[in-house]
Design a protein around this motif. Sequence first.
Motif, PDB file in Angstrom:
ATOM      1  N   LEU A 359     -14.885 -24.020  26.831  1.00 19.12           N
ATOM      2  CA  LEU A 359     -14.432 -25.562  26.969  1.00 19.12           C
ATOM      3  C   LEU A 359     -13.523 -25.815  28.279  1.00 19.12           C
ATOM      4  CD1 LEU A 359     -14.281 -28.557  25.928  1.00 19.12           C
ATOM      5  CD2 LEU A 359     -12.463 -27.637  24.043  1.00 19.12           C
ATOM      6  N   TYR A 360     -12.570 -24.604  28.472  1.00 18.60           N
ATOM      7  CA  TYR A 360     -11.684 -24.963  29.458  1.00 18.60           C
ATOM      8  C   TYR A 360     -12.052 -25.085  30.947  1.00 18.60           C
ATOM      9  CZ  TYR A 360     -11.899 -19.851  30.599  1.00 18.60           C
ATOM     10  OH  TYR A 360     -12.398 -18.498  30.994  1.00 18.60           O
ATOM     11  N   LYS A 361     -13.299 -24.437  31.214  1.00 19.84           N
ATOM     12  CA  LYS A 361     -14.136 -24.728  32.285  1.00 19.84           C
ATOM     13  C   LYS A 361     -14.267 -25.915  32.557  1.00 19.84           C
ATOM     14  CE  LYS A 361     -15.961 -19.842  32.257  1.00 19.84           C
ATOM     15  NZ  LYS A 361     -16.990 -19.200  32.515  1.00 19.84           N
ATOM     16  N   ILE A 362     -14.998 -26.735  31.713  1.00 22.09           N
ATOM     17  CA  ILE A 362     -15.542 -27.893  31.845  1.00 22.09           C
ATOM     18  C   ILE A 362     -14.317 -29.120  31.783  1.00 22.09           C
ATOM     19  CG2 ILE A 362     -15.943 -28.631  29.595  1.00 22.09           C
ATOM     20  CD1 ILE A 362     -18.090 -29.865  32.221  1.00 22.09           C
ATOM     21  N   LEU A 363     -13.326 -28.734  30.816  1.00 23.44           N
ATOM     22  CA  LEU A 363     -12.007 -29.542  30.982  1.00 23.44           C
ATOM     23  C   LEU A 363     -11.611 -29.879  32.628  1.00 23.44           C
ATOM     24  CD1 LEU A 363     -10.344 -28.614  27.595  1.00 23.44           C
ATOM     25  CD2 LEU A 363     -11.514 -30.911  28.394  1.00 23.44           C
ATOM     26  N   MET A 364     -11.502 -28.591  33.145  1.00 20.51           N
ATOM     27  CA  MET A 364     -10.861 -28.767  34.483  1.00 20.51           C
ATOM     28  C   MET A 364     -11.877 -29.430  35.694  1.00 20.51           C
ATOM     29  SD  MET A 364      -7.989 -27.505  34.467  1.00 20.51           S
ATOM     30  CE  MET A 364      -7.031 -26.194  33.609  1.00 20.51           C
ATOM     31  N   VAL A 365     -13.206 -29.595  35.268  1.00 22.62           N
ATOM     32  CA  VAL A 365     -14.007 -30.242  36.126  1.00 22.62           C
ATOM     33  C   VAL A 365     -14.115 -31.636  35.854  1.00 22.62           C
ATOM     34  CG1 VAL A 365     -16.600 -30.579  36.536  1.00 22.62           C
ATOM     35  CG2 VAL A 365     -15.597 -28.410  36.144  1.00 22.62           C
ATOM     36  N   LEU A 366     -13.763 -32.306  34.669  1.00 21.97           N
ATOM     37  CA  LEU A 366     -13.701 -33.564  34.315  1.00 21.97           C
ATOM     38  C   LEU A 366     -13.226 -34.503  35.193  1.00 21.97           C
ATOM     39  CD1 LEU A 366     -14.135 -33.469  30.268  1.00 21.97           C
ATOM     40  CD2 LEU A 366     -15.944 -33.793  31.922  1.00 21.97           C
ATOM     41  N   PRO A 367     -11.614 -34.345  35.393  1.00 20.10           N
ATOM     42  CA  PRO A 367     -10.890 -35.133  36.252  1.00 20.10           C
ATOM     43  C   PRO A 367     -11.403 -35.397  37.773  1.00 20.10           C
ATOM     44  CG  PRO A 367      -9.279 -33.463  35.335  1.00 20.10           C
ATOM     45  CD  PRO A 367     -10.793 -33.197  35.019  1.00 20.10           C
ATOM     46  N   LEU A 368     -11.940 -34.334  38.105  1.00 17.61           N
ATOM     47  CA  LEU A 368     -12.978 -34.439  39.533  1.00 17.61           C
ATOM     48  C   LEU A 368     -14.067 -35.396  39.435  1.00 17.61           C
ATOM     49  CD1 LEU A 368     -13.007 -30.821  40.522  1.00 17.61           C
ATOM     50  CD2 LEU A 368     -11.312 -32.643  41.294  1.00 17.61           C
ATOM     51  N   PHE A 369     -14.836 -35.201  38.136  1.00 17.29           N
ATOM     52  CA  PHE A 369     -15.745 -36.271  37.856  1.00 17.29           C
ATOM     53  C   PHE A 369     -15.368 -37.752  37.608  1.00 17.29           C
ATOM     54  CE2 PHE A 369     -18.614 -38.244  34.593  1.00 17.29           C
ATOM     55  CZ  PHE A 369     -19.769 -38.371  35.346  1.00 17.29           C
ATOM     56  N   PHE A 370     -14.318 -37.940  36.965  1.00 21.16           N
ATOM     57  CA  PHE A 370     -13.841 -38.897  36.768  1.00 21.16           C
ATOM     58  C   PHE A 370     -13.538 -39.850  38.056  1.00 21.16           C
ATOM     59  CE2 PHE A 370     -12.073 -37.661  32.426  1.00 21.16           C
ATOM     60  CZ  PHE A 370     -13.379 -37.763  31.978  1.00 21.16           C
ATOM     61  N   PRO A 395      -6.911 -27.271  42.312  1.00 19.94           N
ATOM     62  CA  PRO A 395      -6.468 -25.797  42.342  1.00 19.94           C
ATOM     63  C   PRO A 395      -6.462 -25.282  41.103  1.00 19.94           C
ATOM     64  CG  PRO A 395      -4.745 -27.743  42.401  1.00 19.94           C
ATOM     65  CD  PRO A 395      -5.972 -28.505  42.675  1.00 19.94           C
ATOM     66  N   PHE A 396      -6.379 -25.886  39.999  1.00 20.17           N
ATOM     67  CA  PHE A 396      -6.315 -25.246  38.499  1.00 20.17           C
ATOM     68  C   PHE A 396      -8.141 -24.786  38.370  1.00 20.17           C
ATOM     69  CE2 PHE A 396      -3.066 -28.076  38.375  1.00 20.17           C
ATOM     70  CZ  PHE A 396      -2.098 -27.473  38.253  1.00 20.17           C
ATOM     71  N   LEU A 397      -8.878 -25.710  38.692  1.00 15.42           N
ATOM     72  CA  LEU A 397     -10.523 -24.960  38.586  1.00 15.42           C
ATOM     73  C   LEU A 397     -10.719 -24.100  39.552  1.00 15.42           C
ATOM     74  CD1 LEU A 397     -13.264 -25.672  37.648  1.00 15.42           C
ATOM     75  CD2 LEU A 397     -13.464 -27.360  39.650  1.00 15.42           C
ATOM     76  N   TYR A 398     -10.044 -23.860  40.615  1.00 19.38           N
ATOM     77  CA  TYR A 398     -10.186 -22.855  41.753  1.00 19.38           C
ATOM     78  C   TYR A 398      -9.538 -21.435  41.159  1.00 19.38           C
ATOM     79  CZ  TYR A 398      -9.645 -20.262  46.028  1.00 19.38           C
ATOM     80  OH  TYR A 398      -9.880 -19.301  47.143  1.00 19.38           O
ATOM     81  N   LYS A 399      -8.414 -21.711  40.395  1.00 21.68           N
ATOM     82  CA  LYS A 399      -7.714 -20.279  39.941  1.00 21.68           C
ATOM     83  C   LYS A 399      -8.849 -19.864  38.846  1.00 21.68           C
ATOM     84  CE  LYS A 399      -4.888 -17.816  37.805  1.00 21.68           C
ATOM     85  NZ  LYS A 399      -4.459 -16.277  38.438  1.00 21.68           N
ATOM     86  N   ILE A 400      -9.234 -20.808  37.953  1.00 21.68           N
ATOM     87  CA  ILE A 400     -10.212 -20.471  36.869  1.00 21.68           C
ATOM     88  C   ILE A 400     -11.531 -19.638  37.294  1.00 21.68           C
ATOM     89  CG2 ILE A 400     -11.645 -21.138  35.034  1.00 21.68           C
ATOM     90  CD1 ILE A 400      -9.533 -23.139  34.257  1.00 21.68           C
ATOM     91  N   GLN A 401     -12.000 -20.144  38.430  1.00 20.47           N
ATOM     92  CA  GLN A 401     -13.392 -19.775  39.004  1.00 20.47           C
ATOM     93  C   GLN A 401     -12.878 -18.481  39.797  1.00 20.47           C
ATOM     94  OE1 GLN A 401     -16.383 -23.265  39.510  1.00 20.47           O
ATOM     95  NE2 GLN A 401     -15.512 -22.476  41.558  1.00 20.47           N
ATOM     96  N   LYS A 402     -11.768 -18.485  40.298  1.00 18.20           N
ATOM     97  CA  LYS A 402     -11.432 -16.993  41.199  1.00 18.20           C
ATOM     98  C   LYS A 402     -11.317 -16.058  39.862  1.00 18.20           C
ATOM     99  CE  LYS A 402      -8.256 -15.183  44.405  1.00 18.20           C
ATOM    100  NZ  LYS A 402      -7.080 -15.366  45.021  1.00 18.20           N
ATOM    101  N   THR A 403     -10.528 -16.243  38.866  1.00 15.36           N
ATOM    102  CA  THR A 403     -10.501 -15.179  37.740  1.00 15.36           C
ATOM    103  C   THR A 403     -11.726 -14.837  37.295  1.00 15.36           C
ATOM    104  OG1 THR A 403      -8.366 -16.383  37.377  1.00 15.36           O
ATOM    105  CG2 THR A 403      -9.142 -14.794  35.542  1.00 15.36           C
ATOM    106  N   ASN A 404     -12.705 -15.891  37.113  1.00 16.77           N
ATOM    107  CA  ASN A 404     -13.958 -15.464  36.353  1.00 16.77           C
ATOM    108  C   ASN A 404     -15.044 -15.053  37.442  1.00 16.77           C
ATOM    109  OD1 ASN A 404     -13.698 -16.291  33.409  1.00 16.77           O
ATOM    110  ND2 ASN A 404     -12.908 -17.819  34.371  1.00 16.77           N
ATOM    111  N   ASN A 405     -14.389 -14.848  38.740  1.00 15.96           N
ATOM    112  CA  ASN A 405     -15.415 -14.520  39.853  1.00 15.96           C
ATOM    113  C   ASN A 405     -16.668 -15.371  40.203  1.00 15.96           C
ATOM    114  OD1 ASN A 405     -14.183 -11.979  40.317  1.00 15.96           O
ATOM    115  ND2 ASN A 405     -15.210 -11.196  38.632  1.00 15.96           N
ATOM    116  N   ASP A 406     -16.414 -16.588  39.690  1.00 20.38           N
ATOM    117  CA  ASP A 406     -17.474 -17.647  39.941  1.00 20.38           C
ATOM    118  C   ASP A 406     -17.301 -18.341  41.378  1.00 20.38           C
ATOM    119  OD1 ASP A 406     -18.354 -17.403  37.325  1.00 20.38           O
ATOM    120  OD2 ASP A 406     -17.081 -18.857  36.659  1.00 20.38           O
ATOM    121  N   LEU A 407     -16.350 -17.930  42.351  1.00 19.31           N
ATOM    122  CA  LEU A 407     -16.167 -18.613  43.687  1.00 19.31           C
ATOM    123  C   LEU A 407     -17.504 -18.193  44.523  1.00 19.31           C
ATOM    124  CD1 LEU A 407     -12.311 -18.108  44.223  1.00 19.31           C
ATOM    125  CD2 LEU A 407     -13.757 -20.282  43.746  1.00 19.31           C
TER     126      LEU A 407
END
Length: 407
Positions: A359-370, A395-407
């Motif tokens: 859930l935390y991954k999509i929550l960081m995406v939603l403000p950008l979508f809005f 920047p918070f989405l970037y942090k999460i993606q970097k931690t999960n190696n999604d970059l």
Amino acid sequence: KKLYKINNINIKILVTAVFFLPIALVAGPAVMEFFLIIISVNFIILCFKNEYKIKLDIYFFFILAWYLLIIISSIVSEHPLLSLKSSFLSFRFILLIYAIIYLGEKVENFYKIFLFILFFTLSICVIDGYIQTLFGKNLLLISKPNPYTTSGFFGDEKKLGSYIVRLIPICFGLYLYLSKENQLKKNTHILIFSFLTFPLILFSNERMAMLFFSFIVICIIFTYLKNDKKKFFLISFIFVLIPIIIYTFSINRFDSKVINSLTQIYENSKIKVYSSTHEILIINSIKLFKEKPILGIGANNYKRECKKVNSGDNCSTHPHNIFIQLLTETGILGMVFYGIFLFFILKKIVFFFIFKEELYKILMVLPLFFYVNPFFPSGNFFNNWYMCLGIFAFPFLYKIQKTNNDL
């Protein structure tokens, strides 16, 4: 390094300014600008001192290319100086993104402290909003803009709902990402806060805030579908029941707001694009796009160019739709960048529902979508307050993606 052990004065000023930014956004655009200047100046100084080197990755080159494009579009427009105020000064928000990324790497517990400040600020706004709803005046004795609209600290401006729906996903996302509590407790906590906040969003009389908050709730509820179907149906029922009760008993005249919205869309037996006024703005935008299809009319120039193609008074500062605004003001080249970014956002949303991701991954995406959504009415893409809230999650989405190696 721990915050209290940092000796560099520029880092101390920078981290303090970032911590105060959620509060500054409530205080108003002027206060927000003050803190943005502090953040920009100190981060530039730190970069010149080689305290931080921006990673030259695909994200950096994408942002840089977009930034250069909107500057060129402004320069070749018919109002270059006025347009450059919006396009050139957008670098403040690029610096803000990288400043937060830097602080997250440099300052120990930065994200935890920021989460606490963000949660505190949102909680005060929610409590204050209910006080104004019940008593007509808030904690600062600010009255409602009208008897049936709650605006809290924002006074005459209907921004309370917009502020909450753009920051609450970041708050929830950081909490889910950082907290060591078990998943059930964390989900319960954000559900409780959502239950408490939902009626206030309805009382704010901001249609897009209502819609976006509903989408946040849908994402939260969806996580129960794979783990606990009984709770999924119960929680869904409660969230549906809240607006039904408020509508049925005409609390804060919510029923008239709903009817008015439907009347605007279906006017004189014809379906309108949002409303007849919105439809005219869009038609004007398409006419302007045809005049300069490649680079557009320049960032934030709609309000100056609209009168050329509109004989009446149906002009505004922007077309009230991000897709149409960027098409008109940045042209086909701008739409290439917009399309890539929108695809990136929509892909993550679709993947969340298909693959049932965290859930935390999509929550960081939603403000950008809005911020960039092409489907519904929106604010001005180049408005400073709106842009700051829009990019805040990046920047918070970037942090999460970097931690999960999604970059």
